[in-house]
Scaffold this motif. Sequence first.
Motif: not given
Length: 247
Positions: A212-241
């Motif tokens: 199936r195709l992905g949805t815009p919401e599924e990418i937005a969820n990844a943006y949210l995680f990377l923008a939140s404090d939950e991802s404070d030790y993730i730096n320089g990564a490329t997350i493939e979705i």
Amino acid sequence: MRLAGKTAIITGGASGIGYAAVKRFLSEGAKVVIADYNEAAGSQALQQLEVDDEERVLFIQVDVSNPESVERMIEAVVSTFGGIDILINNAGITQDAMLTKMSIDQWKSVIGVNLNGVFYCTRFAAPYMVQQGKGKIINTSSIVGVQGNIGQTNYAATKAGVIGMTKTWARELGFKGICVNAVAPGYIHTSMVDKVPEKVLEKMVEKVPLRRLGTPEEIANAYLFLASDESDYINGATIEINGGLSI
């Protein structure tokens, strides 16, 4: 709320993945700037949003390929909200053609938005993040930037370049409290994909293990995680979705 009190700029925020991110970020308490070239789409996006406090969302018309336009946009955001906590470099265009048929204008226009635009937005936003000692920058790459694709020399070059800039900025800005990461979507159901002929689209879906195709919401969820404090030790990564397309 995961983004309460934070200010986010989302380029290309009037439609597609960007608009899905706008809605998701607002639902998590962020103040959101819809930065988009399409003024009509931006106005429509504002009308469609259901926000408890209309002062939490702002549309700014911007041409990300123009450094003066980007600088004015960044200054307006800081003047309105007092700072910038999150920058989502989501704006992008395609001008597809085979190498020998690709015009110089097609090359320049895609480079201008997809590569130069990411540089300009980050160049003008980063100093404010450095000043406050913290920030999140998320750059939108693509599976095409990882694997290449027939007929997309310009697009592939920009999306590969975005990954290179992401890794470089993660090194330059990390010790200043700023995390820089990239998201590389696969085939996502957006207006860009809607232009693909149905038979071609069917073959694309067949290549995806999830079928199936992905949805815009599924990418937005990844943006949210990377923008939140939950991802404070993730730096320089490329997350493939991409539903497993790259395995």
